[in-house]
Design a protein around this motif. Structure first.
Motif, mmCIF file in Angstrom:
data_model
loop_
_atom_site.group_PDB
_atom_site.id
_atom_site.type_symbol
_atom_site.label_atom_id
_atom_site.label_comp_id
_atom_site.label_asym_id
_atom_site.label_seq_id
_atom_site.Cartn_x
_atom_site.Cartn_y
_atom_site.Cartn_z
ATOM 1 N N VAL A 66 31.931 5.369 -24.132
ATOM 2 C CA VAL A 66 33.314 5.143 -24.581
ATOM 3 C C VAL A 66 34.214 4.825 -23.390
ATOM 4 C CG1 VAL A 66 33.073 6.747 -26.528
ATOM 5 C CG2 VAL A 66 34.036 7.574 -24.358
ATOM 6 N N MET A 67 35.365 4.257 -23.710
ATOM 7 C CA MET A 67 36.468 4.146 -22.764
ATOM 8 C C MET A 67 37.495 5.182 -23.214
ATOM 9 S SD MET A 67 37.847 2.720 -20.135
ATOM 10 C CE MET A 67 37.171 1.085 -19.784
ATOM 11 N N ALA A 68 37.816 6.114 -22.338
ATOM 12 C CA ALA A 68 38.798 7.159 -22.664
ATOM 13 C C ALA A 68 40.098 6.815 -21.946
ATOM 14 C CB ALA A 68 38.288 8.525 -22.199
ATOM 15 N N ARG A 69 41.165 6.626 -22.727
ATOM 16 C CA ARG A 69 42.434 6.160 -22.149
ATOM 17 C C ARG A 69 43.582 7.034 -22.632
ATOM 18 N NH1 ARG A 69 42.420 1.189 -24.117
ATOM 19 N NH2 ARG A 69 41.120 0.483 -22.414
ATOM 20 N N ILE A 70 44.364 7.555 -21.672
ATOM 21 C CA ILE A 70 45.487 8.412 -22.064
ATOM 22 C C ILE A 70 46.724 7.579 -22.389
ATOM 23 C CG2 ILE A 70 44.788 10.492 -20.815
ATOM 24 C CD1 ILE A 70 46.715 9.673 -18.555
ATOM 25 N N ASP A 71 47.643 8.189 -23.142
ATOM 26 C CA ASP A 71 48.982 7.630 -23.340
ATOM 27 C C ASP A 71 49.725 7.875 -22.027
ATOM 28 O OD1 ASP A 71 51.684 7.231 -23.797
ATOM 29 O OD2 ASP A 71 51.654 8.138 -25.793
ATOM 30 N N ALA A 94 33.361 20.499 -34.596
ATOM 31 C CA ALA A 94 34.184 20.430 -35.801
ATOM 32 C C ALA A 94 35.586 19.902 -35.477
ATOM 33 C CB ALA A 94 34.277 21.812 -36.443
ATOM 34 N N ASP A 95 36.061 20.209 -34.261
ATOM 35 C CA ASP A 95 37.447 19.832 -33.951
ATOM 36 C C ASP A 95 37.572 18.714 -32.923
ATOM 37 O OD1 ASP A 95 36.523 21.349 -31.873
ATOM 38 O OD2 ASP A 95 38.377 22.472 -31.600
ATOM 39 N N GLY A 96 36.480 18.100 -32.508
ATOM 40 C CA GLY A 96 36.676 17.000 -31.579
ATOM 41 C C GLY A 96 35.453 16.547 -30.821
ATOM 42 N N VAL A 97 35.736 15.753 -29.792
ATOM 43 C CA VAL A 97 34.704 15.056 -29.021
ATOM 44 C C VAL A 97 34.693 15.572 -27.582
ATOM 45 C CG1 VAL A 97 34.006 12.786 -28.140
ATOM 46 C CG2 VAL A 97 34.966 12.995 -30.454
ATOM 47 N N VAL A 98 33.493 15.894 -27.078
ATOM 48 C CA VAL A 98 33.329 16.319 -25.691
ATOM 49 C C VAL A 98 32.651 15.186 -24.926
ATOM 50 C CG1 VAL A 98 32.338 18.039 -24.126
ATOM 51 C CG2 VAL A 98 33.114 18.731 -26.426
ATOM 52 N N ALA A 125 34.464 10.195 -35.461
ATOM 53 C CA ALA A 125 34.154 10.449 -34.051
ATOM 54 C C ALA A 125 32.943 9.622 -33.640
ATOM 55 C CB ALA A 125 33.874 11.926 -33.851
ATOM 56 N N PRO A 126 32.898 9.184 -32.383
ATOM 57 C CA PRO A 126 31.719 8.452 -31.908
ATOM 58 C C PRO A 126 30.535 9.419 -31.784
ATOM 59 C CG PRO A 126 33.249 8.884 -30.102
ATOM 60 C CD PRO A 126 33.913 9.368 -31.346
ATOM 61 N N PRO A 127 29.332 8.994 -32.173
ATOM 62 C CA PRO A 127 28.188 9.906 -32.095
ATOM 63 C C PRO A 127 27.777 10.224 -30.651
ATOM 64 C CG PRO A 127 27.549 7.751 -33.007
ATOM 65 C CD PRO A 127 29.014 7.699 -32.761
#
Ligand SMILES: [Zn+2]
Length: 241
Positions: free
Chosen positions: A82-87, A24-28, A75-77
């Motif tokens: 994915v590419m996960a990129r931080i600020d 409900a609150d995000g992507v793992v 959110a992506p299924p």
């Protein structure tokens, strides 16, 4: 469980990963470079990108061993690559702030014998509370001078993973309350700054104290008997730092 790449290499800015759950609150993800909020350090922000889509990550938290990326938008299924990129700019500022706080605690403990009672940080600014009877503007200036001297001394910042049994017998780690870490955590992650500081810690740090840059003590105040607060801010890095 999410593999947390930042625990071993704080300088990773991005990784490929696979979505293993959408809550409900995000992507793992199966692995990530995002730091999950904890130990006084805020969670990372950034972006998840995939073929045909992208989502902004506004915060990162940990729940039952899983790192949850809070996203705005769709959110992506599950199963998506994915590419996960931080600020990175924000995170690097937090790394500098976090290392500055550890050195501050080392200076106040080493030179004045006062333990830390609490602390918190935002990118570029932080506060730390100490078990001190009194505090003054002059004391703040004195600590500021010693803190900056310790930072420019160029201490290496090392990450170790210690067996829990060994950590529980280490005087430095005992002083910094290693016993409060849940029993299930073994090995224990330890941040060691040269010969001046060693503590159990989950956060992300710079590799050398020189990378922190100049720090100013901008406030000293009493938060009660034997509890005194110090606020610090960092200068922006200069071209040659
Ligand atoms: Zn820390």
């Amino acid at each position: 469980m999410t593999e947390e790449l930042a625990a071993r290499d704080a300088y990773l800015r991005e990784t490929t990963a696979t979505v293993v759950a959408v809550t409900a609150d995000g992507v793992v993800l199966d692995r990530t470079v995002f730091y999950a909020r904890g130990g006084g350090q805020p969670g990372d922000t950034g972006v998840l990108e995939w073929e045909g889509g992208a989502a902004t990550v506004t915060d990162t938290v940990k729940r039952d061993g899983a790192v949850v990326h809070h996203v705005v938008g769709e959110a992506p299924p599950v199963g998506t690559a994915v590419m996960a990129r931080i600020d990175w700019e924000r995170r690097h500022r937090l790394m500098r702030t976090h290392t500055a706080l550890h050195v501050l605690s080392a200076v106040v403990w080493g030179d004045f014998g006062a333990k830390v009672t609490g602390g918190n940080m935002e990118p570029g600014e932080a506060r730390m509370d100490f078990e001190l009877e009194g505090i003054s503007v002059e004391f703040g200036r004195e600590v500021e001078a010693r803190l900056n001297a310790a930072l420019v001394a160029g201490h290496q910042v090392a990450v170790h993973f210690m067996p829990r049994s060994a950590a529980l017998g280490d005087p430095d780690l005992i002083r910094t309350k290693v016993n409060l870490i849940p029993e299930s955590v073994d090995p224990i992650r330890v941040i060691e700054i040269g010969t001046i500081d060693k503590q159990a810690d989950g956060g992300t740090h710079v590799a050398n104290t020189r990378e922190v840059g100049p720090v100013r003590v901008v406030g000293t105040e009493s938060k009660g008997k034997e509890n005194k607060r110090m606020r610090i801010v960092q200068s922006e890095p200069t071209a040659d730092s």
